[in-house]
Design an enzyme around this catalytic site. Structure first.
Site, PDB file in Angstrom:
ATOM      1  N   GLU A 226      -2.402  -2.976   5.893  1.00 51.28           N
ATOM      2  CA  GLU A 226      -3.682  -2.354   6.243  1.00 51.28           C
ATOM      3  C   GLU A 226      -4.809  -3.265   5.768  1.00 51.28           C
ATOM      4  O   GLU A 226      -5.806  -3.458   6.442  1.00 51.28           O
ATOM      5  CB  GLU A 226      -3.791  -0.959   5.595  1.00 51.28           C
ATOM      6  CG  GLU A 226      -5.098  -0.249   5.947  1.00 51.28           C
ATOM      7  CD  GLU A 226      -5.169   1.205   5.488  1.00 51.28           C
ATOM      8  OE1 GLU A 226      -4.115   1.834   5.303  1.00 51.28           O
ATOM      9  OE2 GLU A 226      -6.289   1.714   5.320  1.00 51.28           O
ATOM     10  N   ARG A 304      -7.394  10.072  -2.187  1.00 49.44           N
ATOM     11  CA  ARG A 304      -6.369  10.873  -1.513  1.00 49.44           C
ATOM     12  C   ARG A 304      -5.403  11.515  -2.528  1.00 49.44           C
ATOM     13  O   ARG A 304      -4.835  12.573  -2.265  1.00 49.44           O
ATOM     14  CB  ARG A 304      -5.613  10.068  -0.453  1.00 49.44           C
ATOM     15  CG  ARG A 304      -4.978  10.961   0.601  1.00 49.44           C
ATOM     16  CD  ARG A 304      -4.312  10.182   1.714  1.00 49.44           C
ATOM     17  NE  ARG A 304      -5.089  10.070   2.935  1.00 49.44           N
ATOM     18  CZ  ARG A 304      -5.146  11.009   3.879  1.00 49.44           C
ATOM     19  NH1 ARG A 304      -4.481  12.145   3.761  1.00 49.44           N
ATOM     20  NH2 ARG A 304      -5.863  10.826   4.962  1.00 49.44           N
ATOM     21  N   ARG A 336       2.366   4.315   2.869  1.00 48.19           N
ATOM     22  CA  ARG A 336       2.716   5.604   3.490  1.00 48.19           C
ATOM     23  C   ARG A 336       2.428   6.794   2.563  1.00 48.19           C
ATOM     24  O   ARG A 336       3.160   7.047   1.604  1.00 48.19           O
ATOM     25  CB  ARG A 336       4.183   5.565   3.885  1.00 48.19           C
ATOM     26  CG  ARG A 336       4.540   6.472   5.040  1.00 48.19           C
ATOM     27  CD  ARG A 336       5.946   6.180   5.489  1.00 48.19           C
ATOM     28  NE  ARG A 336       6.249   6.797   6.790  1.00 48.19           N
ATOM     29  CZ  ARG A 336       7.353   6.570   7.463  1.00 48.19           C
ATOM     30  NH1 ARG A 336       8.262   5.755   6.998  1.00 48.19           N
ATOM     31  NH2 ARG A 336       7.570   7.154   8.637  1.00 48.19           N
ATOM     32  N   ALA A 502      -3.336   6.071   8.201  1.00 45.14           N
ATOM     33  CA  ALA A 502      -3.649   7.490   8.026  1.00 45.14           C
ATOM     34  C   ALA A 502      -2.935   8.367   9.062  1.00 45.14           C
ATOM     35  O   ALA A 502      -3.362   9.487   9.337  1.00 45.14           O
ATOM     36  CB  ALA A 502      -5.164   7.721   8.058  1.00 45.14           C
ATOM     37  N   GLU A 706       3.179   9.684   8.242  1.00 44.29           N
ATOM     38  CA  GLU A 706       3.312   9.705   6.791  1.00 44.29           C
ATOM     39  C   GLU A 706       3.945  10.967   6.209  1.00 44.29           C
ATOM     40  O   GLU A 706       4.725  10.882   5.259  1.00 44.29           O
ATOM     41  CB  GLU A 706       1.933   9.501   6.137  1.00 44.29           C
ATOM     42  CG  GLU A 706       1.347   8.123   6.371  1.00 44.29           C
ATOM     43  CD  GLU A 706      -0.120   8.058   5.995  1.00 44.29           C
ATOM     44  OE1 GLU A 706      -0.949   8.627   6.734  1.00 44.29           O
ATOM     45  OE2 GLU A 706      -0.444   7.466   4.959  1.00 44.29           O
TER      46      GLU A 706
HETATM   47  N1  MTE Z   1       7.072   3.606  11.035  1.00 41.94           N
HETATM   48  C1  MTE Z   1       7.589   2.359  11.200  1.00 41.94           C
HETATM   49  N2  MTE Z   1       8.710   2.209  11.919  1.00 41.94           N
HETATM   50  N3  MTE Z   1       6.982   1.268  10.644  1.00 41.94           N
HETATM   51  C2  MTE Z   1       5.847   1.381   9.896  1.00 41.94           C
HETATM   52  O1  MTE Z   1       5.319   0.385   9.402  1.00 41.94           O
HETATM   53  N4  MTE Z   1       4.153   2.917   8.949  1.00 41.94           N
HETATM   54  C3  MTE Z   1       3.873   4.282   8.532  1.00 41.94           C
HETATM   55  C4  MTE Z   1       4.154   5.266   9.657  1.00 41.94           C
HETATM   56  N5  MTE Z   1       5.450   5.034  10.212  1.00 41.94           N
HETATM   57  C5  MTE Z   1       5.288   2.691   9.704  1.00 41.94           C
HETATM   58  C6  MTE Z   1       5.948   3.781  10.322  1.00 41.94           C
HETATM   59  C7  MTE Z   1       2.499   4.473   8.089  1.00 41.94           C
HETATM   60  S1  MTE Z   1       2.088   4.041   6.517  1.00 41.94           S
HETATM   61  C8  MTE Z   1       1.548   5.017   8.905  1.00 41.94           C
HETATM   62  S2  MTE Z   1      -0.017   5.300   8.359  1.00 41.94           S
HETATM   63  C9  MTE Z   1       1.836   5.385  10.284  1.00 41.94           C
HETATM   64  O2  MTE Z   1       3.161   5.055  10.667  1.00 41.94           O
HETATM   65  C10 MTE Z   1       0.844   4.686  11.194  1.00 41.94           C
HETATM   66  O3  MTE Z   1       1.079   4.875  12.531  1.00 41.94           O
HETATM   67  P1  MTE Z   1       0.550   6.161  13.331  1.00 41.94           P
HETATM   68  O4  MTE Z   1      -0.857   6.372  12.950  1.00 41.94           O
HETATM   69  O5  MTE Z   1       0.726   5.754  14.732  1.00 41.94           O
HETATM   70  O6  MTE Z   1       1.428   7.289  12.907  1.00 41.94           O
HETATM   71  N1  LUZ Z   2      -6.318   4.486   4.904  1.00 41.07           N
HETATM   72  C1  LUZ Z   2      -7.617   4.686   4.713  1.00 41.07           C
HETATM   73  C2  LUZ Z   2      -5.445   5.493   4.853  1.00 41.07           C
HETATM   74  O1  LUZ Z   2      -8.388   3.724   4.745  1.00 41.07           O
HETATM   75  N2  LUZ Z   2      -8.064   5.938   4.515  1.00 41.07           N
HETATM   76  C3  LUZ Z   2      -7.253   7.000   4.468  1.00 41.07           C
HETATM   77  O2  LUZ Z   2      -7.708   8.113   4.283  1.00 41.07           O
HETATM   78  C4  LUZ Z   2      -5.884   6.785   4.629  1.00 41.07           C
HETATM   79  N3  LUZ Z   2      -5.010   7.786   4.560  1.00 41.07           N
HETATM   80  C5  LUZ Z   2      -3.719   7.559   4.691  1.00 41.07           C
HETATM   81  C6  LUZ Z   2      -3.295   6.260   4.916  1.00 41.07           C
HETATM   82  N4  LUZ Z   2      -4.154   5.247   4.996  1.00 41.07           N
HETATM   83 MO1  MOS Z   3      -0.348   4.047   6.356  1.00 40.74          MO
HETATM   84  S1  MOS Z   3      -0.397   3.991   4.293  1.00 40.74           S
HETATM   85  O1  MOS Z   3      -1.878   4.803   6.431  1.00 40.74           O
HETATM   86  O2  MOS Z   3      -0.711   2.447   6.694  1.00 40.74           O
END
Ligand code: MTE
Ligand code: LUZ
Ligand code: MOS
Length: 759
Positions: A226, A304, A336, A502, A706
């Protein structure tokens, strides 16, 4: 509906950073990073490295054209160490060479003279020295101090929860290519293309419009990309700027583990007060977040933690405080759950503590305190709750009492093998807690052959967001999904993106795509109306590639209609914007309505502990999960299974270990154990919550990325129950992860005490 990437993944044809064909003249980069955790950087000696074969240039802080600063939230993070080093693994210099081997070889020849300074790795120590990243944050609901006075039972204790290595399969990396007029195109393995663009602009002193960032997909990010993809992209870009050549850097696994931050470890003090009916009346908690050496994303992660400090429970009197503590470790970052899981671990510890002392089951306390509709979270938002519903449906289907009874019977009949059970409710808020980040854009083109191209700000990292976005376009246009292609995430096509994080990427970018497609569809209907002799465009619909008038099919098909529109000079493209409505948060009063909605769920977990060896298996995780109405069950079930396994890994076997010198000892897969196929639960069963309620998610399909990780918290408490079934006098400390070594020490705590006493 299958993930649109499944075929190319299985055939090995999907393109990751390392699969991009190299341009002639590409240089390879390698970092020389600090061998000590804290000290004054007196000098860097690069002479020997400069004379190594193939070395073209060595870059240090003084060579930067722009700022030596990459901190996204606070300006406290140099790209290259300048006067001080703050952690082991902090980049000091960058070698650029003709081959990867030459770059790595030369990097090993660099030396630095560093005058040691005191090393702090413990957040509580940093807090005592008042070395905080930001001033402490507080959430206050009711009056906890007073409420404790009227509680029947009050328990206080400490809970510690360790970090977690992201271990995305694809390590961090970037590839930058010079473009005309001093600009550059940067391929990056990032969740945040705009963050990379901004960071590159800063260190090169170029305007953002000279920098194009492109992301095809990631081999996993999990939050680790991120913010922390920026540095490598910035280094490649600086290399390109100085040499006018393409520069690539894909980190070696051990470089990645050593130099990047992880999930934040937390230490916490809690105090919980209950009335005689086991209602939690008051909760006081102080969190010490181990931020590492610079801010990175620690402040919003800290926030958070507060947002989720009461998990799925309603507690009328809460005082929660959180300190972000600066230590000499790599800056910790998003992972996550983003601090939420750590907050939840602490309230679950407090409940387990109370249950143990009161000799009731934790699930009795959990069940009695689930948040109801209209109850207020400590941050002021009122719940639209599915906590009790998921609990009840899970209990009806899986029968918690029976599961417990079977375990108890087993434990009576087995001396050296014990079973443990835990129920784990979850509640996770969906939206970036920083309201302005909750916006997205989508660019949709319909081409004259009838095919559709979509670009958004969402990054595909295995979570299936491209599949969901393709589904949105294919649903609105009523076309087969093969007619839709979701393209790379590119800052020229989509500007000013929020990171894919997020769990909100499908909601935000999916809604923007929905708006863009609906706008084009409306234009097409207007073109179609006279052609099918409909009075207005409202009488027209498009289904399965044909135009319908008042629900009856006509001969006009999609391809002819699209060309008719183009012939009549009607735009077949749209760039749409979406901003989540109705959300706000005011840190001045620490109240607001930050989340579009919450995701709920209740899992029951069972484990078996081998009480001779301390090893364990997770027998099952059965959960009633609140999907809203899933738009892609195979993608969503995959997210749940993966999340659960990752959560269990965090709390049971993954042990990030820095020694007192700030050196990462768990620096490879030989010393850092993640779940493999043998350690995943034998059974994962998902019961979708049946509700027809409208919600603000894309197509009513709630975010799923998440939340499921947090079911894994239950594995910790299930193991703890099994340990107590063997060693009933003992109360294991709340100190995750519960590695087999720790399980063994807790199983034989009395023996250990006697041994220590020399008996
Ligand atoms: N799933 C896979 N296969 N790989 C990833 O890196 N990241 C997780 C989750 N699932 C991830 C994953 C995290 S930290 C987040 S925030 C969400 O996917 C982001 O994607 P979304 O917003 O489309 O759910
Ligand atoms: N990233 C962020 C995040 O910048 N703000 C958020 O609130 C958040 N929450 C979950 C995962 N990544
Ligand atoms: Mo997920 S920790 O919001 O990339």
């Amino acid at each position: 509906m299958k993930n649109v990437d499944s075929k190319s993944h299985v055939r090995g044809e999907s393109i990751y950073l390392d699969d991009i064909p190299l341009l002639q003249g590409t240089l390879f980069a390698c970092v020389y990073d600090s061998p000590v955790a804290h000290g004054k950087l007196k000098s860097v000696d690069t002479t020997e490295a400069e004379n190594c074969d193939g070395v073209v240039r060595i870059v240090t802080a003084k060579d930067l054209v722009g700022e030596n600063e990459i901190g996204g939230i606070l300006p406290d993070e140099p790209l290259f160490a300048d006067e001080e080093v703050h952690f082991q693994g902090m980049p000091v210099a960058l070698v650029l060479a003709e081959t990867e081997e030459q770059a790595r070889h030369a990097a090993r020849k660099i030396t630095a003279e560093i005058e040691p300074l005191e090393i702090v790795t413990d957040p509580r120590v940093a807090c005592l020295k008042n070395d905080l990243i930001v001033p402490p944050k507080h959430f206050i609901l009711g009056d906890a101090a007073n409420a404790f006075k009227n509680c029947e039972y009050v328990f206080a204790g400490r809970a510690d929860v360790n970090g977690q290595e992201h271990l995305y399969i694809e390590t961090q990396g970037a590839y930058s290519i010079p473009t005309e007029q001093g600009g550059m195109k940067v391929y990056s393995s990032t969740q945040g293309p705009t963050a990379v663009q901004r960071c590159v602009a800063r260190v090169t002193a170029l305007p953002m419009h000279q920098i194009e960032v492109d992301v095809t997909r990631l081999g996993g990010g999990f939050g680790g990309k991120e913010d922390q993809a920026n540095a490598w992209a910035a280094m490649c870009a600086v290399g390109t700027q100085l040499t006018k050549r393409p520069v690539k850097y894909a980190l070696h696994r051990m470089e990645d583990m050593r130099m990047t931050g992880k999930r934040h470890p937390y230490s916490a003090d809690y105090k919980i007060g209950l009335d005689k009916d086991l209602k939690i009346v008051a909760y006081e908690v102080v969190f010490y977040q181990n931020a590492g050496a610079s801010a990175d994303l620690s402040p919003p992660v800290l926030e958070r933690t507060l947002f989720h400090c009461t998990n799925a429970y309603f507690i009328p009197n809460v005082t929660a405080t959180a300190y972000s503590c600066r230590t000499n470790l790599p800056p910790n970052t998003a992972f996550r759950g983003f601090g939420g899981p750590q907050g939840m671990f602490v309230i679950e510890s407090a409940i387990a503590h109370a249950a143990e002392k009161l000799n009731v089951s934790a699930s009795e306390i959990q069940r009695k305190n689930l948040i109801n509709n209209g109850d207020e979270f400590p941050y002021g938002q009122k719940a639209i709750s599915e906590a009790l519903t998921t609990w009840t449906q899970a209990d009806e289907k899986f029968d918690f009492a029976k599961i417990q009874k079977v375990a108890n019977e087993f434990n009576r009949n087995n001396k050296f093998v014990k079973k443990g059970v835990a129920v784990q409710p979850i509640c996770f808020g969906i939206s970036f807690t920083k309201t302005p980040m909750n916006q997205a854009r989508s660019l949709v083109h319909v081409y004259t052959d009838g095919s559709v191209a979509v670009s958004t700000g969402a990054v595909e990292m295995g979570q299936g967001v491209n599949t969901k976005i393709a589904q949105v376009a294919s649903t609105i246009f009523s076309l087969p999904i093969e007619r839709v292609k979701v393209h790379t995430t590119n800052t020229l096509r989509i500007a000013n993106t929020s990171p894919t994080a997020a769990s909100a990427a499908a909601d935000l970018n999916g809604k923007a795509t929905q708006i863009a497609c609906e706008t084009i569809l409306q234009r097409l209907k207007e073109v179609a109306a006279p052609l099918v002799e409909a009075e207005t465009s409202d009488d027209v619909s498009i289904e399965n590639g044909f135009v319908f008038r008042n629900g009856e099919s006509t001969n006009l098909d999609w391809l002819v209609l699209v060309n008719e529109a183009h012939f009549n000079r009607v735009s077949l493209s749209e760039h749409a914007h979406y901003a989540t409505p109705g959300i706000n948060f005011d840190w001045g009063i620490a109240k607001g309505h930050p989340f579009a909605y919450h995701v709920y769920g209740t899992a029951v977990l069972g484990v078996t502990v081998d009480c001779i060896r301390g090893i364990y298996t997770v027998d099952f995780v059965k959960a009633c999960h609140d999907f809203g109405s899933s738009m892609n069950t195979s993608v969503d079930y995959g997210q749940i299974e993966g999340g659960i396994v990752q959560g269990i890994g965090w709390l049971t076997m993954e042990e990030v270990f820095y020694d007192e010198n700030g050196k990462l000892r768990s620096n490879a897969l030989s010393t850092y154990k993640i779940p493999d196929i043998y350690s995943v639960p034998k059974e994962i069963e998902i019961l979708p919550l049946e509700t027809e309620k409208e919600n603000p998610a894309i197509f009513n399909s709630k975010a799923v990325g998440e939340p499921p990780l947090m079911y894994g918290i239950g594995a910790y408490f299930a193991i703890r129950e099994a340990v107590k079934a063997f060693n009933s006098e003992h109360s294991p400390a709340f100190d995750a992860p519960f590695t087999p070594e720790k399980v063994l020490l807790n199983l034989y705590s009395e023996t250990m005490k006697q041994m220590k006493a020399g008996k």
